[in-house]
Design a protein around this motif. Structure first.
Motif, PDB file in Angstrom:
ATOM      1  N   SER A  58       0.815  -1.215   0.000  1.00 32.87           N
ATOM      2  CA  SER A  58       0.000   0.000   0.000  1.00 32.87           C
ATOM      3  C   SER A  58       0.849   1.265   0.000  1.00 32.87           C
ATOM      4  N   SER A  59       2.066   1.198   0.527  1.00 32.04           N
ATOM      5  CA  SER A  59       2.931   2.373   0.554  1.00 32.04           C
ATOM      6  C   SER A  59       3.283   2.863  -0.855  1.00 32.04           C
ATOM      7  N   PHE A  60       3.128   2.000  -1.855  1.00 29.81           N
ATOM      8  CA  PHE A  60       3.353   2.381  -3.250  1.00 29.81           C
ATOM      9  C   PHE A  60       2.493   3.583  -3.634  1.00 29.81           C
ATOM     10  N   TYR A  61       1.309   3.681  -2.997  1.00 31.99           N
ATOM     11  CA  TYR A  61       0.346   4.724  -3.352  1.00 31.99           C
ATOM     12  C   TYR A  61       0.448   5.949  -2.453  1.00 31.99           C
ATOM     13  N   ALA A  62       1.530   6.066  -1.696  1.00 35.79           N
ATOM     14  CA  ALA A  62       1.678   7.199  -0.779  1.00 35.79           C
ATOM     15  C   ALA A  62       1.547   8.558  -1.466  1.00 35.79           C
ATOM     16  N   SER A  75      -6.985  13.154   7.169  1.00 36.04           N
ATOM     17  CA  SER A  75      -5.656  12.731   7.595  1.00 36.04           C
ATOM     18  C   SER A  75      -5.036  11.769   6.589  1.00 36.04           C
ATOM     19  N   PRO A  76      -3.854  12.081   6.047  1.00 33.37           N
ATOM     20  CA  PRO A  76      -3.207  11.137   5.130  1.00 33.37           C
ATOM     21  C   PRO A  76      -2.848   9.824   5.822  1.00 33.37           C
ATOM     22  N   GLN A  77      -2.520   9.891   7.105  1.00 35.40           N
ATOM     23  CA  GLN A  77      -2.197   8.664   7.836  1.00 35.40           C
ATOM     24  C   GLN A  77      -3.427   7.765   7.946  1.00 35.40           C
ATOM     25  N   LEU A  78      -4.580   8.365   8.198  1.00 38.40           N
ATOM     26  CA  LEU A  78      -5.822   7.587   8.246  1.00 38.40           C
ATOM     27  C   LEU A  78      -6.112   6.959   6.899  1.00 38.40           C
ATOM     28  N   LEU A  79      -5.998   7.739   5.839  1.00 36.97           N
ATOM     29  CA  LEU A  79      -6.286   7.222   4.504  1.00 36.97           C
ATOM     30  C   LEU A  79      -5.338   6.081   4.150  1.00 36.97           C
ATOM     31  N   MET A  80      -4.067   6.233   4.474  1.00 37.60           N
ATOM     32  CA  MET A  80      -3.103   5.170   4.194  1.00 37.60           C
ATOM     33  C   MET A  80      -3.392   3.933   5.038  1.00 37.60           C
ATOM     34  N   ALA A  81      -3.748   4.123   6.304  1.00 38.68           N
ATOM     35  CA  ALA A  81      -4.070   2.981   7.164  1.00 38.68           C
ATOM     36  C   ALA A  81      -5.263   2.219   6.614  1.00 38.68           C
ATOM     37  N   ILE A  82      -6.225   2.929   6.049  1.00 43.70           N
ATOM     38  CA  ILE A  82      -7.386   2.261   5.452  1.00 43.70           C
ATOM     39  C   ILE A  82      -6.962   1.465   4.223  1.00 43.70           C
ATOM     40  N   LEU A  83      -6.030   2.003   3.435  1.00 38.62           N
ATOM     41  CA  LEU A  83      -5.520   1.220   2.307  1.00 38.62           C
ATOM     42  C   LEU A  83      -4.886  -0.074   2.795  1.00 38.62           C
ATOM     43  N   TYR A  84      -4.119   0.015   3.884  1.00 38.59           N
ATOM     44  CA  TYR A  84      -3.544  -1.210   4.448  1.00 38.59           C
ATOM     45  C   TYR A  84      -4.649  -2.148   4.930  1.00 38.59           C
ATOM     46  N   ASN A  85      -5.657  -1.606   5.584  1.00 43.40           N
ATOM     47  CA  ASN A  85      -6.767  -2.442   6.048  1.00 43.40           C
ATOM     48  C   ASN A  85      -7.448  -3.159   4.896  1.00 43.40           C
ATOM     49  N   GLU A  86      -7.563  -2.469   3.775  1.00 45.30           N
ATOM     50  CA  GLU A  86      -8.293  -3.021   2.636  1.00 45.30           C
ATOM     51  C   GLU A  86      -7.427  -3.895   1.732  1.00 45.30           C
ATOM     52  N   SER A  87      -6.164  -4.084   2.099  1.00 47.90           N
ATOM     53  CA  SER A  87      -5.260  -4.839   1.227  1.00 47.90           C
ATOM     54  C   SER A  87      -5.401  -6.346   1.385  1.00 47.90           C
ATOM     55  N   HIS A 203      -5.329  -0.066  14.126  1.00 48.00           N
ATOM     56  CA  HIS A 203      -4.293   0.199  15.119  1.00 48.00           C
ATOM     57  C   HIS A 203      -2.980  -0.474  14.730  1.00 48.00           C
ATOM     58  N   ALA A 204      -3.065  -1.709  14.235  1.00 45.31           N
ATOM     59  CA  ALA A 204      -1.867  -2.446  13.850  1.00 45.31           C
ATOM     60  C   ALA A 204      -1.159  -1.791  12.664  1.00 45.31           C
ATOM     61  N   ASN A 205      -1.933  -1.157  11.790  1.00 42.70           N
ATOM     62  CA  ASN A 205      -1.370  -0.548  10.577  1.00 42.70           C
ATOM     63  C   ASN A 205      -1.009   0.917  10.762  1.00 42.70           C
ATOM     64  N   TRP A 206      -1.349   1.484  11.908  1.00 42.61           N
ATOM     65  CA  TRP A 206      -1.254   2.938  12.072  1.00 42.61           C
ATOM     66  C   TRP A 206       0.169   3.472  11.928  1.00 42.61           C
ATOM     67  N   ASP A 207       1.106   2.858  12.605  1.00 46.96           N
ATOM     68  CA  ASP A 207       2.481   3.366  12.576  1.00 46.96           C
ATOM     69  C   ASP A 207       3.104   3.270  11.189  1.00 46.96           C
ATOM     70  N   LYS A 208       2.920   2.123  10.525  1.00 51.88           N
ATOM     71  CA  LYS A 208       3.531   1.995   9.199  1.00 51.88           C
ATOM     72  C   LYS A 208       2.826   2.895   8.187  1.00 51.88           C
ATOM     73  N   ALA A 209       1.550   3.173   8.407  1.00 58.19           N
ATOM     74  CA  ALA A 209       0.860   4.125   7.537  1.00 58.19           C
ATOM     75  C   ALA A 209       1.454   5.515   7.691  1.00 58.19           C
ATOM     76  N   GLY A 210       1.769   5.889   8.940  1.00 55.98           N
ATOM     77  CA  GLY A 210       2.390   7.182   9.174  1.00 55.98           C
ATOM     78  C   GLY A 210       3.760   7.272   8.531  1.00 55.98           C
ATOM     79  N   GLU A 211       4.522   6.208   8.634  1.00 59.62           N
ATOM     80  CA  GLU A 211       5.851   6.190   8.002  1.00 59.62           C
ATOM     81  C   GLU A 211       5.741   6.306   6.489  1.00 59.62           C
ATOM     82  N   ALA A 212       4.737   5.656   5.918  1.00 61.59           N
ATOM     83  CA  ALA A 212       4.575   5.673   4.455  1.00 61.59           C
ATOM     84  C   ALA A 212       4.270   7.072   3.944  1.00 61.59           C
ATOM     85  N   VAL A 213       3.370   7.790   4.612  1.00 62.93           N
ATOM     86  CA  VAL A 213       3.000   9.109   4.115  1.00 62.93           C
ATOM     87  C   VAL A 213       4.035  10.166   4.467  1.00 62.93           C
ATOM     88  N   ARG A 214       4.884   9.886   5.456  1.00 61.39           N
ATOM     89  CA  ARG A 214       5.974  10.825   5.753  1.00 61.39           C
ATOM     90  C   ARG A 214       7.156  10.622   4.826  1.00 61.39           C
TER      91      ARG A 214
END
Length: 215
Positions: A58-62, A75-87, A203-214
């Motif tokens: 999912s980080s490909f789509y950051a 929130s970009p972190q929320l949107l990215m976390a949802i992409l991870y959730n939906e993967s 919650h499990a995807n939250w940190d890596k989602a933040g790293e991806a969008v940063r």
């Protein structure tokens, strides 16, 4: 938008492959006659597909996530976390269309959006002329639609809520279960097992989602 076990999709892939093969043999048309070409909104070419499934992480789509989140005011972190959730679900366009032949109410795109949600979200937006059927081929469109869906959910949150869940948690629950359930959770209702599982994965995807969008 609701999750199903990844193993179910892997098992179903064999059956879908048979359907896809039968379709290819019975018609001379392309798999997506009239679909739009994928949008080039800036996805990094250096990101690598998942080795096991061939799916892009999912980080490909950051880049799309950051741009769409900014436009929609979410929130970009929320949107990215949802992409991870939906993967959890295979997002190959041919697979999605073959699966939709079996399950007519299936969701499309990397954000697993249903037709009714997309058609409502696109109203008055720059992508109002686009069709839900384009989502499997255009990840940027899918991300944009998800961002504005979250924007619309945020406008439906009750102003007075007990604080059991954060705004981002409620929006994620709304993405998974709908605006009505989200409002109930905001007022103190407890999620069922499926909604709670979605929240746990967030919650499990939250940190890596933040790293991806940063990144």
């Amino acid at each position: 938008m609701r999750a199903q076990p990844r193993t179910k999709w892997r098992a179903a892939a064999l059956a879908v492959a048979v359907v896809a093969g039968a379709t290819a043999c019975s018609t001379s048309r392309a798999a997506d006659p009239g679909g739009a070409a994928p949008s080039s909104a800036g996805a990094s070419a250096s990101a690598s597909p998942d080795a096991a499934s061939g799916e892009k992480d999912s980080s490909f789509y950051a880049p799309q996530v950051r741009a769409s989140a900014q436009r929609a005011g979410v929130s970009p972190q929320l949107l990215m976390a949802i992409l991870y959730n939906e993967s959890y679900k295979p997002h190959d366009p041919a697979f999605q269309r073959s699966w939709q032949k079996i399950k007519k109410d299936a969701a499309f795109g990397i954000v697993n959006m249903h037709k009714a949600a997309f058609d409502e979200t696109k109203q008055g937006r720059p992508f109002a002329h686009r069709d839900w059927e384009e989502l499997p081929d255009d990840p940027a469109l899918a991300v944009e639609a998800a961002a504005w869906f979250l924007h619309d959910l945020a406008r439906q949150l009750p102003a007075d809520r007990p604080g059991t869940y954060t705004k981002d948690e409620l929006l994620a629950l709304g993405y998974n279960t709908g605006a009505g359930n989200m409002a109930a959770f905001a007022r103190g209702a407890r999620p069922g097992s499926q909604a709670q599982s979605y929240l746990d994965r967030l919650h499990a995807n939250w940190d890596k989602a933040g790293e991806a969008v940063r990144g």
